[in-house]
Design an enzyme around this catalytic site. Structure first.
Site, short mmCIF file in Angstrom:
data_model
loop_
_atom_site.label_atom_id
_atom_site.label_comp_id
_atom_site.label_asym_id
_atom_site.label_seq_id
_atom_site.Cartn_x
_atom_site.Cartn_y
_atom_site.Cartn_z
N CYS A 1 6.80 13.31 -13.23
CA CYS A 1 7.81 12.54 -13.85
C CYS A 1 7.86 11.13 -13.29
CB CYS A 1 9.14 13.35 -13.66
SG CYS A 1 9.59 13.52 -12.02
N SER B 1 -7.68 -6.75 9.68
CA SER B 1 -9.05 -7.16 9.77
C SER B 1 -9.38 -8.03 8.67
CB SER B 1 -10.08 -6.05 9.68
OG SER B 1 -9.79 -5.29 8.80
N HIS C 1 0.74 -1.23 -0.10
CA HIS C 1 0.00 0.01 -0.04
C HIS C 1 0.80 1.26 -0.04
CE1 HIS C 1 -3.73 -2.46 1.74
NE2 HIS C 1 -3.39 -2.51 0.38
N1 APR Z 1 -2.53 -6.60 18.32
C1 APR Z 1 -3.06 -7.42 17.34
N2 APR Z 1 -3.90 -6.89 16.62
C2 APR Z 1 -4.81 -5.95 16.80
C3 APR Z 1 -4.29 -5.04 17.86
C4 APR Z 1 -3.13 -5.27 18.56
N3 APR Z 1 -2.68 -4.69 19.55
N4 APR Z 1 -5.12 -3.86 17.80
C5 APR Z 1 -5.96 -3.96 16.79
N5 APR Z 1 -5.77 -5.25 16.11
C6 APR Z 1 -6.19 -5.85 14.93
C7 APR Z 1 -7.89 -5.50 15.07
O1 APR Z 1 -8.59 -6.55 15.72
C8 APR Z 1 -8.21 -5.69 13.63
O2 APR Z 1 -8.51 -6.99 13.15
O3 APR Z 1 -5.70 -5.25 13.90
C9 APR Z 1 -6.95 -5.21 12.64
C10 APR Z 1 -6.81 -3.70 12.35
O4 APR Z 1 -7.65 -3.71 11.19
P1 APR Z 1 -8.01 -2.60 10.22
O5 APR Z 1 -8.12 -1.28 11.28
O6 APR Z 1 -9.03 -2.74 9.16
O7 APR Z 1 -6.69 -2.47 9.54
P2 APR Z 1 -6.12 -2.93 8.30
O8 APR Z 1 -6.54 -4.71 8.07
O9 APR Z 1 -4.45 -2.92 8.20
O10 APR Z 1 -6.76 -2.42 7.17
C11 APR Z 1 -6.33 -2.77 5.79
O11 APR Z 1 -7.39 -0.81 4.71
O12 APR Z 1 -7.69 1.35 5.16
C12 APR Z 1 -7.06 0.32 4.27
O13 APR Z 1 -4.89 1.17 3.42
C13 APR Z 1 -5.80 0.54 4.51
O14 APR Z 1 -3.93 -0.78 4.69
C14 APR Z 1 -5.23 -0.36 5.37
C15 APR Z 1 -6.07 -1.52 4.77
#
Ligand code: APR
Length: 237
Positions: free
Chosen positions: A120, A178, A109
């Site tokens: 450019c 997630s 990402h």
């Molecule tokens: N330890 C482990 N897991 C955790 C913790 C923690 N301390 N805190 C939160 N989580 C988990 C949550 O339970 C959730 O499943 O991390 C996950 C975060 O999910 P999202 O907020 O959806 O983030 P992500 O999965 O990285 O999103 C993917 O979406 O918005 C776009 O480009 C953005 O790269 C991102 C992509």
């Protein structure tokens, strides 16, 4: 066990103080992603998008990698020592995996600490604030720089390399995501269709938790180092 592919999401950086996206106090609870993470949003209001990323970019130096980031660097070394293959695919745009010492990282990402020039195509390190007044230090045009981040609707990077790594993996591990954004969320299905073992290490079950053959739930700083110790024993045996 010589070839491990890891996918990380914002959850691995949460305990370092970087907000996740979809948790109750996450980034998308404060911003509409269409305003700050799409090409249309940038075209409509570049100043808002620059300020959104400037705040996240300039905050990074005050944020430190945590035990989970360092554990993955230890796993990479353990695999290299036995002639194995370690591939880290991250959805995160922070530099905490680099600062923890991981060397082979696929930022699918993009990266907060780089800029991209729409005129450019130059990609350059960027630690400072960007604006419409910013000048590209390659083509010297003004107002052509944007964050080197993949927005919704844009093609993620390193997909071929990621799929090649999954094709030859012995193990696929998803950490702190997630499982709600494709194509990253589809990697576990690819792995399982190839008969590759898949492990989920997360605070709680993700949307595609049912697709994994093993899982451990809890904060990444507790779960990841323990899992790395266990798998390292397996690698060495
Ligand atoms: N330890 C482990 N897991 C955790 C913790 C923690 N301390 N805190 C939160 N989580 C988990 C949550 O339970 C959730 O499943 O991390 C996950 C975060 O999910 P999202 O907020 O959806 O983030 P992500 O999965 O990285 O999103 C993917 O979406 O918005 C776009 O480009 C953005 O790269 C991102 C992509």
């Amino acid at each position: 066990m010589k070839n491990i592919v890891i996918l990380t999401g914002s959850g691995i950086s949460a305990e370092s103080g970087i907000a996740t996206f979809r948790d109750k106090d996450g980034v998308w609870a404060k911003y509409d992603y269409r305003d700050v993470a799409t090409p249309e949003g940038f075209a409509a209001n570049p100043a808002l998008v620059h300020s959104f990323y400037n705040a996240r970019r300039t905050a990074l130096p005050d944020v430190q990698p945590n035990a989970a980031h360092f554990a993955l660097a230890k796993l990479e070394t353990a695999l290299q020592n036995i002639g194995g293959q370690f591939t880290l695919i991250t959805q995160n745009v922070d530099d905490l995996h680099e600062r923890a010492g991981v060397s082979h990282i696929l930022h699918m990402h993009g990266e907060l600490l780089k800029s991209y020039c729409n005129a450019c195509d130059a990609v350059r390190p960027c630690g400072e604030e960007l604006s419409l007044e910013s000048v590209c230090n390659v083509c010297f045009k003004t107002g052509t720089l944007r964050p080197y981040v993949v927005w919704f609707g844009e093609m993620p990077r390193y997909m071929d390399e990621a799929m090649d790594a999954i094709l030859s993996a012995d193990l696929f591990v998803s950490i702190g995501t997630s499982g709600s954004v494709y194509p990253a969320a589809g990697f576990v299905s690819e792995a399982r269709s190839l008969g590759v073992e898949a492990v989920e290490l997360n605070l709680e079950p993700s949307e595609n938790a049912h697709l994994f053959s093993d899982s451990r739930y809890g904060p990444a700083t507790e779960v990841v180092p323990k899992w790395v110790d266990d798998i390292t024993e397996k690698i060495k045996s």
